[in-house]
Structure formats: structure tokens, C-alpha cells
Design an enzyme around this catalytic site. Structure first.
Site, mmCIF file in Angstrom:
data_model
loop_
_atom_site.group_PDB
_atom_site.id
_atom_site.type_symbol
_atom_site.label_atom_id
_atom_site.label_comp_id
_atom_site.label_asym_id
_atom_site.label_seq_id
_atom_site.Cartn_x
_atom_site.Cartn_y
_atom_site.Cartn_z
ATOM 1 N N ASN A 47 25.163 45.241 18.684
ATOM 2 C CA ASN A 47 24.135 46.009 19.392
ATOM 3 C C ASN A 47 24.764 46.958 20.407
ATOM 4 O OD1 ASN A 47 24.684 43.523 20.898
ATOM 5 N ND2 ASN A 47 22.939 44.023 22.202
ATOM 6 N N GLU A 49 23.385 49.313 23.736
ATOM 7 C CA GLU A 49 22.295 49.682 24.649
ATOM 8 C C GLU A 49 22.614 50.962 25.401
ATOM 9 O OE1 GLU A 49 21.948 46.434 27.384
ATOM 10 O OE2 GLU A 49 21.093 45.099 25.884
ATOM 11 N N GLU A 59 21.860 44.264 13.620
ATOM 12 C CA GLU A 59 21.463 44.204 12.215
ATOM 13 C C GLU A 59 21.347 45.598 11.613
ATOM 14 O OE1 GLU A 59 19.151 40.833 14.374
ATOM 15 O OE2 GLU A 59 19.944 42.820 14.829
ATOM 16 N N CYS A 97 14.027 45.303 12.928
ATOM 17 C CA CYS A 97 15.102 44.863 12.039
ATOM 18 C C CYS A 97 14.559 44.074 10.854
ATOM 19 C CB CYS A 97 16.140 44.049 12.795
ATOM 20 S SG CYS A 97 17.140 45.070 13.895
#
Length: 137
Positions: A47, A49, A59, A97
Site C-alpha cells: 500500500n 498513502e 492488492e 479491492c
């Protein structure tokens, strides 16, 4: 073929590369793909951010990267393992996702390794029953 344990270990490793300065919630993903010639490859994701709280989930990062990295539009996504060191119980994908993985392959097996050591295993279709799709419109 990579074992489920191998995929989960790769997802755990990928979580260390997450960029999560705001939430502190790191997620790693390992996606097992079948190529047109029948061979299999694994692509990792983590991930990422940003300050305006729009994140790329691990994902989706893995799914999007697979097509570019493996240079194929005809991949079959077989298994997707996810891990977060901050989640003591099994992690499941967010709604976005779930939709993306379902559209990629409703039979894709999702594996989630909890920090407790327990492994959750479910198909994308189980995570998103009655999924929306253009054919359902």
C-alpha cells in the site's frame, strides 16, 4: 507452483515496503499469476498513502503491476496473499479491492495471514456475493 506458505511469506516481506506515514497500517500482497504459456509468476504489491488520504491498496498495486511487469493482457490471477503486521486477526480486502479482484477472477483464492499465525482462505466470489458487473446491469 509456489506454496500458500511461500506466498504468505512474500506478502509479509512486501508489507515492509509499504508507505503508510499517516495510518501506520502497512499491507503487503503477493499475487500468483498464470501466464499464456502455462508458467507461473509472482508479483508483489504494497500500500501507498498520500497526504490527501487517497491510497493505493497493496492488492490493487499487485494486480495492476502484474500486467505491466509480466507484459501480458491475458494473465490468470490464481492466488492473492495479503499480510499486515498491525492486524492480529485475518485481514480482508477493502470493498474496492474486492471488486477489482472479483472482476479479475471470481475464483481467485485470497489468503490472509494473521499475525497470530492463523490463515484465512476464501475465493473472491465468497468475499463479494452478488457482485456488481456490467452483465448484471
Amino acid at each position: 507452483m509456489l506454496s500458500d506458505r511461500d506466498l504468505l511469506a512474500m506478502a509479509s516481506e512486501a508489507s515492509a515496503w509499504a508507505h503508510a506515514p499517516y495510518s501506520g497500517f502497512q499491507v503487503g500482497a503477493a499475487l500468483l499469476c498464470s501466464l499464456e504459456d502455462g508458467s507461473e509468476q509472482c508479483v508483489l504489491g504494497a500500500n501507498y498513502e498520500t497526504a490527501h488520504y487517497r491510497a493505493v491498496c497493496a492488492e490493487r498495486h499487485a494486480l495492476q503491476s502484474a500486467r505491466v511487469t509480466l507484459k501480458s493482457l491475458n494473465l490468470r490471477f490464481l492466488k492473492l496473499a495479503i499480510f499486515s503486521p498491525q492486524k492480529p486477526v485475518g485481514l480482508t480486502p477493502c470493498g474496492d479491492c474486492r471488486q477489482v479482484v472479483f472482476e479479475a477472477n471470481p475464483d481467485c483464492l485470497l489468503l490472509s495471514w494473521a499475525a497470530s499465525g492463523k490463515v484465512l482462505s476464501m475465493k473472491a466470489s465468497e468475499l463479494l456475493p452478488s457482485a456488481f458487473g456490467l452483465e448484471s446491469v
